[in-house]
Motif scaffolding. Structure first.
Motif, PDB file in Angstrom:
ATOM      1  N   CYS A  67     117.322  42.317  -8.395  1.00  0.00           N
ATOM      2  CA  CYS A  67     115.942  41.807  -8.426  1.00  0.00           C
ATOM      3  C   CYS A  67     115.216  42.432  -9.602  1.00  0.00           C
ATOM      4  N   GLY A  68     114.650  41.599 -10.482  1.00  0.00           N
ATOM      5  CA  GLY A  68     113.967  42.128 -11.653  1.00  0.00           C
ATOM      6  C   GLY A  68     112.656  41.425 -11.931  1.00  0.00           C
ATOM      7  N   LEU A  69     111.704  42.189 -12.441  1.00  0.00           N
ATOM      8  CA  LEU A  69     110.396  41.662 -12.815  1.00  0.00           C
ATOM      9  C   LEU A  69     110.227  41.763 -14.328  1.00  0.00           C
ATOM     10  N   SER A  70     109.869  40.655 -14.964  1.00  0.00           N
ATOM     11  CA  SER A  70     109.579  40.628 -16.400  1.00  0.00           C
ATOM     12  C   SER A  70     110.786  41.131 -17.203  1.00  0.00           C
ATOM     13  N   LEU A  71     110.669  42.265 -17.906  1.00  0.00           N
ATOM     14  CA  LEU A  71     111.807  42.820 -18.640  1.00  0.00           C
ATOM     15  C   LEU A  71     112.973  43.082 -17.694  1.00  0.00           C
ATOM     16  N   GLY A  72     112.674  43.565 -16.497  1.00  0.00           N
ATOM     17  CA  GLY A  72     113.720  43.787 -15.507  1.00  0.00           C
ATOM     18  C   GLY A  72     114.417  42.499 -15.137  1.00  0.00           C
ATOM     19  N   GLY A  73     113.656  41.408 -15.094  1.00  0.00           N
ATOM     20  CA  GLY A  73     114.233  40.098 -14.819  1.00  0.00           C
ATOM     21  C   GLY A  73     115.122  39.617 -15.945  1.00  0.00           C
ATOM     22  N   ILE A  74     114.721  39.890 -17.176  1.00  0.00           N
ATOM     23  CA  ILE A  74     115.535  39.517 -18.336  1.00  0.00           C
ATOM     24  C   ILE A  74     116.876  40.237 -18.295  1.00  0.00           C
ATOM     25  N   LEU A  75     116.841  41.528 -17.980  1.00  0.00           N
ATOM     26  CA  LEU A  75     118.077  42.304 -17.878  1.00  0.00           C
ATOM     27  C   LEU A  75     118.962  41.768 -16.748  1.00  0.00           C
ATOM     28  N   LEU A  81     124.753  36.534 -15.927  1.00  0.00           N
ATOM     29  CA  LEU A  81     125.486  35.617 -16.797  1.00  0.00           C
ATOM     30  C   LEU A  81     126.786  36.242 -17.295  1.00  0.00           C
ATOM     31  N   ASP A  82     126.766  37.559 -17.512  1.00  0.00           N
ATOM     32  CA  ASP A  82     127.959  38.245 -18.016  1.00  0.00           C
ATOM     33  C   ASP A  82     128.892  38.728 -16.906  1.00  0.00           C
ATOM     34  N   PHE A  83     128.331  39.008 -15.727  1.00  0.00           N
ATOM     35  CA  PHE A  83     129.130  39.539 -14.614  1.00  0.00           C
ATOM     36  C   PHE A  83     128.811  38.776 -13.323  1.00  0.00           C
ATOM     37  N   PRO A  84     129.070  37.485 -13.301  1.00  0.00           N
ATOM     38  CA  PRO A  84     128.690  36.664 -12.148  1.00  0.00           C
ATOM     39  C   PRO A  84     129.329  37.111 -10.834  1.00  0.00           C
ATOM     40  N   GLU A  85     130.543  37.642 -10.912  1.00  0.00           N
ATOM     41  CA  GLU A  85     131.252  38.044  -9.699  1.00  0.00           C
ATOM     42  C   GLU A  85     130.636  39.280  -9.046  1.00  0.00           C
ATOM     43  N   LYS A  86     129.828  40.009  -9.792  1.00  0.00           N
ATOM     44  CA  LYS A  86     129.253  41.265  -9.298  1.00  0.00           C
ATOM     45  C   LYS A  86     127.950  41.047  -8.529  1.00  0.00           C
ATOM     46  N   VAL A  87     127.274  39.917  -8.765  1.00  0.00           N
ATOM     47  CA  VAL A  87     125.935  39.700  -8.212  1.00  0.00           C
ATOM     48  C   VAL A  87     125.990  38.810  -6.974  1.00  0.00           C
ATOM     49  N   LYS A  88     125.561  39.367  -5.840  1.00  0.00           N
ATOM     50  CA  LYS A  88     125.529  38.622  -4.577  1.00  0.00           C
ATOM     51  C   LYS A  88     124.329  37.686  -4.536  1.00  0.00           C
ATOM     52  N   THR A  89     123.151  38.201  -4.902  1.00  0.00           N
ATOM     53  CA  THR A  89     121.945  37.371  -5.012  1.00  0.00           C
ATOM     54  C   THR A  89     121.134  37.826  -6.220  1.00  0.00           C
ATOM     55  N   LEU A  90     120.322  36.917  -6.723  1.00  0.00           N
ATOM     56  CA  LEU A  90     119.475  37.190  -7.880  1.00  0.00           C
ATOM     57  C   LEU A  90     118.037  36.821  -7.538  1.00  0.00           C
ATOM     58  N   VAL A  91     117.105  37.755  -7.787  1.00  0.00           N
ATOM     59  CA  VAL A  91     115.677  37.472  -7.638  1.00  0.00           C
ATOM     60  C   VAL A  91     115.000  37.753  -8.970  1.00  0.00           C
ATOM     61  N   LEU A  92     114.332  36.750  -9.524  1.00  0.00           N
ATOM     62  CA  LEU A  92     113.622  36.898 -10.797  1.00  0.00           C
ATOM     63  C   LEU A  92     112.132  36.713 -10.554  1.00  0.00           C
ATOM     64  N   ILE A  93     111.340  37.686 -10.980  1.00  0.00           N
ATOM     65  CA  ILE A  93     109.891  37.658 -10.766  1.00  0.00           C
ATOM     66  C   ILE A  93     109.186  37.646 -12.123  1.00  0.00           C
ATOM     67  N   GLY A  94     108.394  36.616 -12.384  1.00  0.00           N
ATOM     68  CA  GLY A  94     107.645  36.552 -13.644  1.00  0.00           C
ATOM     69  C   GLY A  94     108.537  36.754 -14.856  1.00  0.00           C
ATOM     70  N   THR A  95     109.660  36.045 -14.869  1.00  0.00           N
ATOM     71  CA  THR A  95     110.688  36.275 -15.896  1.00  0.00           C
ATOM     72  C   THR A  95     110.805  35.101 -16.862  1.00  0.00           C
ATOM     73  N   PRO A  96     110.686  35.366 -18.165  1.00  0.00           N
ATOM     74  CA  PRO A  96     110.918  34.293 -19.144  1.00  0.00           C
ATOM     75  C   PRO A  96     112.411  34.121 -19.409  1.00  0.00           C
ATOM     76  N   TYR A  97     112.873  32.875 -19.551  1.00  0.00           N
ATOM     77  CA  TYR A  97     114.282  32.647 -19.870  1.00  0.00           C
ATOM     78  C   TYR A  97     114.512  32.730 -21.381  1.00  0.00           C
ATOM     79  N   LYS A  98     113.430  32.689 -22.153  1.00  0.00           N
ATOM     80  CA  LYS A  98     113.497  32.977 -23.578  1.00  0.00           C
ATOM     81  C   LYS A  98     112.173  33.610 -23.981  1.00  0.00           C
ATOM     82  N   ILE A  99     112.201  34.374 -25.054  1.00  0.00           N
ATOM     83  CA  ILE A  99     110.999  35.087 -25.480  1.00  0.00           C
ATOM     84  C   ILE A  99     110.031  34.111 -26.159  1.00  0.00           C
ATOM     85  N   PRO A 100     108.813  33.990 -25.618  1.00  0.00           N
ATOM     86  CA  PRO A 100     107.812  33.105 -26.249  1.00  0.00           C
ATOM     87  C   PRO A 100     107.274  33.769 -27.519  1.00  0.00           C
ATOM     88  N   LYS A 101     107.649  33.249 -28.668  1.00  0.00           N
ATOM     89  CA  LYS A 101     107.390  33.953 -29.936  1.00  0.00           C
ATOM     90  C   LYS A 101     105.913  34.082 -30.267  1.00  0.00           C
TER      91      LYS A 101
END
Length: 209
Positions: A67-75, A81-101
């Motif tokens: 579970c990550g918020l903002s920068l934590g969500g980006i991480l 995406l890199d270790f899909p087998e390791k993550v049971k669930t994902l929670v993203l809070i206020g997370t951008p999928y790309k950096i708004p320039k």
């Protein structure tokens, strides 16, 4: 039992989760790593931070609830995406999928005029905040979002207009994602509405043991 890892944003520290955690069900271990601490003295560029985060998560036995918020969500997004087998669930809070320039450039201008003391309550000092930001400005996960298959919960504060569009995009482009908008709340959900956030997380984790 899968460990729950709650990851803070760049504007706060691990302690920002304290009240939320106090309301959470303690049926599984809950960890709140400090992003500055896991760097272990390395320069705070994104490559180093992400590498340190990967090492931290990979040390956990079995799967993890991430579970990550903002920068934590980006991480967290980068990690699943890199270790899909390791993550049971994902929670993203206020997370951008790309950096708004445009927003990023405006934020940098504001930060330049802030005294160093302001950064004492943030994840990194003034110098490291700029180093990190400058190495993140080209991040864009939009081409890979549809690869995420684990159960995902996308959360966004009703007043977090900067990340609302991203929240809808993430929820619509992940195979097993649901979206919840938290009323009367801005970006820092874990501090602005910790009890409601905890209730949402408790319910979500009880459904995805």
């Amino acid at each position: 039992m899968a460990t729950k890892i709650l990851v803070h944003g760049s504007g706060h520290k691990a302690a920002s989760w304290k009240e939320t955690v106090s309301y959470m069900t303690k049926d599984e271990e809950i960890l709140c790593p400090g992003l500055s601490s896991i760097l272990e003295g390395k320069e705070a560029d994104y490559k180093n931070l992400y590498s340190s985060f990967v090492n931290y998560c990979n040390k956990m036995e079995g799967q993890i609830h991430l579970c990550g918020l903002s920068l934590g969500g980006i991480l967290a997004l980068n990690y699943v995406l890199d270790f899909p087998e390791k993550v049971k669930t994902l929670v993203l809070i206020g997370t951008p999928y790309k950096i708004p320039k445009l927003a990023f450039r405006f934020q940098n201008i504001v930060f330049r005029f802030l005294p160093k003391s302001v950064f004492e309550t943030m994840a990194f000092d003034k110098k490291d905040t700029f180093v990190l930001g400058n190495t993140m400005k080209n991040l864009d996960f939009s081409g890979r979002i549809n690869q995420i298959e684990c159960p995902a919960l996308i959360l966004c504060g009703e007043k977090d207009s900067a990340n609302m569009k991203s929240a809808y995009y993430l929820s619509q482009n992940m195979k097993n994602a649901e979206l919840k908008v938290i009323k009367n709340t801005g970006h820092i959900v874990n501090e602005e509405n910790p009890k409601v956030l905890a209730e949402i997380l408790n319910e979500y984790y009880s459904q995805n043991r």
